[in-house]
Design an enzyme around this catalytic site. Structure first.
Site, PDB file in Angstrom:
ATOM      1  N   SER A 100       0.841  -1.196   0.000  1.00 55.54           N
ATOM      2  CA  SER A 100       0.000   0.000   0.000  1.00 55.54           C
ATOM      3  C   SER A 100       0.873   1.243   0.000  1.00 55.54           C
ATOM      4  O   SER A 100       2.072   1.199   0.264  1.00 55.54           O
ATOM      5  CB  SER A 100      -0.920   0.000   1.229  1.00 55.54           C
ATOM      6  OG  SER A 100      -0.155  -0.035   2.419  1.00 55.54           O
ATOM      7  N   ASP A 101       0.231   2.350  -0.317  1.00 49.75           N
ATOM      8  CA  ASP A 101       0.931   3.633  -0.267  1.00 49.75           C
ATOM      9  C   ASP A 101      -0.092   4.715   0.049  1.00 49.75           C
ATOM     10  O   ASP A 101      -1.283   4.568  -0.239  1.00 49.75           O
ATOM     11  CB  ASP A 101       1.625   3.944  -1.598  1.00 49.75           C
ATOM     12  CG  ASP A 101       2.637   5.071  -1.432  1.00 49.75           C
ATOM     13  OD1 ASP A 101       3.716   4.807  -0.870  1.00 49.75           O
ATOM     14  OD2 ASP A 101       2.339   6.217  -1.821  1.00 49.75           O
ATOM     15  N   ILE A 102       0.383   5.777   0.663  1.00 48.83           N
ATOM     16  CA  ILE A 102      -0.502   6.877   1.019  1.00 48.83           C
ATOM     17  C   ILE A 102       0.228   8.200   0.835  1.00 48.83           C
ATOM     18  O   ILE A 102       1.451   8.282   1.055  1.00 48.83           O
ATOM     19  CB  ILE A 102      -1.003   6.737   2.483  1.00 48.83           C
ATOM     20  CG1 ILE A 102      -2.060   7.800   2.813  1.00 48.83           C
ATOM     21  CG2 ILE A 102       0.149   6.767   3.472  1.00 48.83           C
ATOM     22  CD1 ILE A 102      -2.751   7.579   4.153  1.00 48.83           C
TER      23      ILE A 102
END
Length: 206
Positions: A85-87
């Site tokens: 994931s990435d944010i």
């Protein structure tokens, strides 16, 4: 081990984030951890949605490149799901990733005082047995009271702000008391939206 729809599977969490580990554990899953160690700043996109999607997939691809996929594809082996994931934080229309200096961290945090930010996150799950990949996006907004300069100084001194997108550590006691409201899920702001992740785990096993 995990179980969704009564099916057994393994999970690899492709992240060194303490917050993501805690969230996934709170969801009731056991997992192993691998890190992608990619140069995130070498990947640029104008749109925050596109950027987090490309980064989450790049992390998955980097980890997969170090695995022997044949080991995961044998008939008798339960599926293994790789979760990456990435944010990013978006403030006044500008994408903010992890601060690269104390000055940048100060600018970020000072800018949030009395204002609000959006977070845009991507979750990608790759089924290493089938090769299938599913993905979803999640957004949230955080509204802040005025944050005193001495609080910002303490956060920067602790250095933790350099490990999170936009220097935004929602769950930190120093930050939390200056949060006026969160629109969306707080776990999304912390880097791993539970509801989306659960849904993607189920979809990846179909």
């Amino acid at each position: 081990m995990g179980s969704a729809n009564s099916e057994s599977f393994e999970i690899i969490l492709g992240s060194k984030s303490v917050a993501r580990r805690k969230i996934l554990a709170d969801m009731g899953y056991q997992f192993t951890v691998m890190t992608a160690d990619i140069d995130e700043r070498s990947i640029r996109r104008e749109s925050p949605e596109e950027l987090v999607s490309v980064l989450a997939k790049a992390k998955a691809d980097a980890i997969i490149s170090r695995l022997n996929l044949a080991e995961f594809r044998t008939e008798e082996k339960d599926p293994t799901l790789l979760l990456t994931s990435d944010i990013v934080v978006v403030h006044n229309g500008v994408i903010r990733e992890k601060p690269s200096s104390e000055d940048e961290a100060w600018t970020f945090l000072r800018g949030y005082s009395g204002g609000h930010v959006s977070t845009v996150g991507s979750v990608v799950i790759t089924n290493l047995k089938t090769g299938a990949r599913v993905e979803g996006l999640d957004t949230a907004e955080v509204y802040f009271h005025d944050i005193p300069d001495e609080i910002i100084s303490k956060l920067i001194e602790e250095q933790i702000v350099f490990n999170v997108a936009g220097g935004l550590l929602l769950e930190h006691p120093l930050t939390l008391r200056f949060v006026e409201a969160v629109v969306g899920a707080s776990d999304s702001v912390m880097g791993l939206p539970m509801a989306l992740t659960e849904d993607l785990i189920r979809k990846s096993l179909i």
